[in-house]
Design a protein around this motif. Sequence first.
Motif, PDB file in Angstrom:
ATOM      1  N   GLY A 175     -49.366 -32.187 -38.304  1.00  0.00           N
ATOM      2  CA  GLY A 175     -49.973 -33.326 -37.596  1.00  0.00           C
ATOM      3  C   GLY A 175     -49.086 -33.886 -36.505  1.00  0.00           C
ATOM      4  N   GLU A 176     -47.986 -33.190 -36.203  1.00  0.00           N
ATOM      5  CA  GLU A 176     -47.059 -33.658 -35.174  1.00  0.00           C
ATOM      6  C   GLU A 176     -47.723 -33.609 -33.800  1.00  0.00           C
ATOM      7  OE1 GLU A 176     -42.697 -32.462 -33.292  1.00  0.00           O
ATOM      8  OE2 GLU A 176     -43.741 -31.075 -34.616  1.00  0.00           O
ATOM      9  N   LYS A 177     -47.513 -34.665 -33.006  1.00  0.00           N
ATOM     10  CA  LYS A 177     -48.058 -34.743 -31.645  1.00  0.00           C
ATOM     11  C   LYS A 177     -46.946 -35.188 -30.696  1.00  0.00           C
ATOM     12  CE  LYS A 177     -52.774 -35.716 -33.132  1.00  0.00           C
ATOM     13  NZ  LYS A 177     -53.915 -36.643 -33.066  1.00  0.00           N
ATOM     14  N   PRO A 178     -46.119 -34.251 -30.247  1.00  0.00           N
ATOM     15  CA  PRO A 178     -44.934 -34.605 -29.460  1.00  0.00           C
ATOM     16  C   PRO A 178     -45.203 -34.947 -27.991  1.00  0.00           C
ATOM     17  CG  PRO A 178     -45.040 -32.240 -29.774  1.00  0.00           C
ATOM     18  CD  PRO A 178     -46.186 -32.812 -30.529  1.00  0.00           C
ATOM     19  N   TYR A 179     -46.416 -34.669 -27.493  1.00  0.00           N
ATOM     20  CA  TYR A 179     -46.692 -34.887 -26.070  1.00  0.00           C
ATOM     21  C   TYR A 179     -47.487 -36.174 -25.890  1.00  0.00           C
ATOM     22  CZ  TYR A 179     -45.258 -30.041 -25.984  1.00  0.00           C
ATOM     23  OH  TYR A 179     -44.557 -28.888 -26.148  1.00  0.00           O
ATOM     24  N   GLN A 180     -46.792 -37.208 -25.391  1.00  0.00           N
ATOM     25  CA  GLN A 180     -47.409 -38.531 -25.251  1.00  0.00           C
ATOM     26  C   GLN A 180     -47.786 -38.802 -23.802  1.00  0.00           C
ATOM     27  OE1 GLN A 180     -45.183 -41.730 -26.933  1.00  0.00           O
ATOM     28  NE2 GLN A 180     -46.859 -43.189 -26.748  1.00  0.00           N
ATOM     29  N   CYS A 181     -48.954 -39.368 -23.611  1.00  0.00           N
ATOM     30  CA  CYS A 181     -49.432 -39.727 -22.275  1.00  0.00           C
ATOM     31  C   CYS A 181     -48.649 -40.936 -21.772  1.00  0.00           C
ATOM     32  CB  CYS A 181     -50.925 -40.038 -22.327  1.00  0.00           C
ATOM     33  SG  CYS A 181     -51.597 -40.516 -20.724  1.00  0.00           S
ATOM     34  N   ASP A 182     -48.184 -40.862 -20.511  1.00  0.00           N
ATOM     35  CA  ASP A 182     -47.432 -41.983 -19.947  1.00  0.00           C
ATOM     36  C   ASP A 182     -48.349 -43.053 -19.351  1.00  0.00           C
ATOM     37  OD1 ASP A 182     -48.354 -40.527 -17.833  1.00  0.00           O
ATOM     38  OD2 ASP A 182     -46.400 -40.227 -16.886  1.00  0.00           O
ATOM     39  N   LYS A 183     -49.677 -42.819 -19.418  1.00  0.00           N
ATOM     40  CA  LYS A 183     -50.646 -43.790 -18.902  1.00  0.00           C
ATOM     41  C   LYS A 183     -51.287 -44.613 -20.015  1.00  0.00           C
ATOM     42  CE  LYS A 183     -50.444 -41.807 -14.742  1.00  0.00           C
ATOM     43  NZ  LYS A 183     -49.869 -42.442 -13.556  1.00  0.00           N
ATOM     44  N   CYS A 184     -51.326 -44.041 -21.223  1.00  0.00           N
ATOM     45  CA  CYS A 184     -51.908 -44.751 -22.371  1.00  0.00           C
ATOM     46  C   CYS A 184     -51.123 -44.392 -23.624  1.00  0.00           C
ATOM     47  CB  CYS A 184     -53.392 -44.401 -22.527  1.00  0.00           C
ATOM     48  SG  CYS A 184     -53.705 -42.673 -22.942  1.00  0.00           S
ATOM     49  N   LYS A 198     -54.992 -36.066 -18.972  1.00  0.00           N
ATOM     50  CA  LYS A 198     -54.626 -36.810 -17.755  1.00  0.00           C
ATOM     51  C   LYS A 198     -55.590 -36.523 -16.617  1.00  0.00           C
ATOM     52  CE  LYS A 198     -49.634 -37.509 -18.180  1.00  0.00           C
ATOM     53  NZ  LYS A 198     -48.337 -37.205 -17.557  1.00  0.00           N
ATOM     54  N   GLU A 199     -55.989 -35.255 -16.494  1.00  0.00           N
ATOM     55  CA  GLU A 199     -56.881 -34.871 -15.396  1.00  0.00           C
ATOM     56  C   GLU A 199     -58.279 -35.437 -15.555  1.00  0.00           C
ATOM     57  OE1 GLU A 199     -56.630 -30.637 -15.502  1.00  0.00           O
ATOM     58  OE2 GLU A 199     -54.754 -30.555 -14.313  1.00  0.00           O
ATOM     59  N   THR A 200     -58.736 -35.557 -16.795  1.00  0.00           N
ATOM     60  CA  THR A 200     -60.118 -36.025 -17.023  1.00  0.00           C
ATOM     61  C   THR A 200     -60.209 -37.541 -17.200  1.00  0.00           C
ATOM     62  OG1 THR A 200     -59.846 -35.548 -19.380  1.00  0.00           O
ATOM     63  CG2 THR A 200     -60.866 -33.846 -18.024  1.00  0.00           C
ATOM     64  N   VAL A 201     -59.155 -38.157 -17.764  1.00  0.00           N
ATOM     65  CA  VAL A 201     -59.233 -39.588 -18.080  1.00  0.00           C
ATOM     66  C   VAL A 201     -58.561 -40.458 -17.043  1.00  0.00           C
ATOM     67  CG1 VAL A 201     -58.631 -41.354 -19.785  1.00  0.00           C
ATOM     68  CG2 VAL A 201     -59.396 -39.102 -20.550  1.00  0.00           C
TER      69      VAL A 201
END
Length: 203
Positions: A175-184, A198-201
Amino acid sequence: MEQQKTSTKFYEICRLCLDENGHCDIFDRNELQDNIYRCIGVKVSLVDSLPQKICAKCLEIIDRATELRIIAKKNDIHLKSLFCCVEGDTSKESITKTEQQADSSQNRVSIKDFKCEDGNREYKCNICSKKFNKWKKLYLHNRLHNKNYACPLNLCTKKFATKGDLEKHIRTHTGEKPYQCDKCDKSFAQRGTLKTHKETVHT
């Protein structure tokens, strides 16, 4: 007396750099003598009347160089098993049973390209005979034939072509999610999913 002190100091220095005092005897460490020769080409012998010790700094360098050499040989064998018909090194140190299987003749893929009737290049898989118009497509296809990295979890039987693919898969278990969005505040298990997000949201 002075000559004896000088002689004692001489045999206590590092055989490789001659700058530091020896941390340990080269012949006390398993295969260290051979690793020194393989990494830097210096032959150390019990009968050469030269210092036989190695300092901590040089020891670390030799250990790291040995580790890199083993990893590089394994990766080289894996690449050759994917793309060419070159026999791999089958020494105990540099190849595992998995890599021996990957290097067997049935898993080798020829990267020899040939011209079709229309003048375009084609790349053929010599395992299943599928043809591709780009070398990269053959590479991606060939991963299907070389799934040598098994999931370490007992109940999971999945196998993957690369360590990277295996690492991505393991995240489905942890369940690890190491890639965090810098916008949300959303996080993702894979870099590609983050990019799509990032491209869609956020555009």
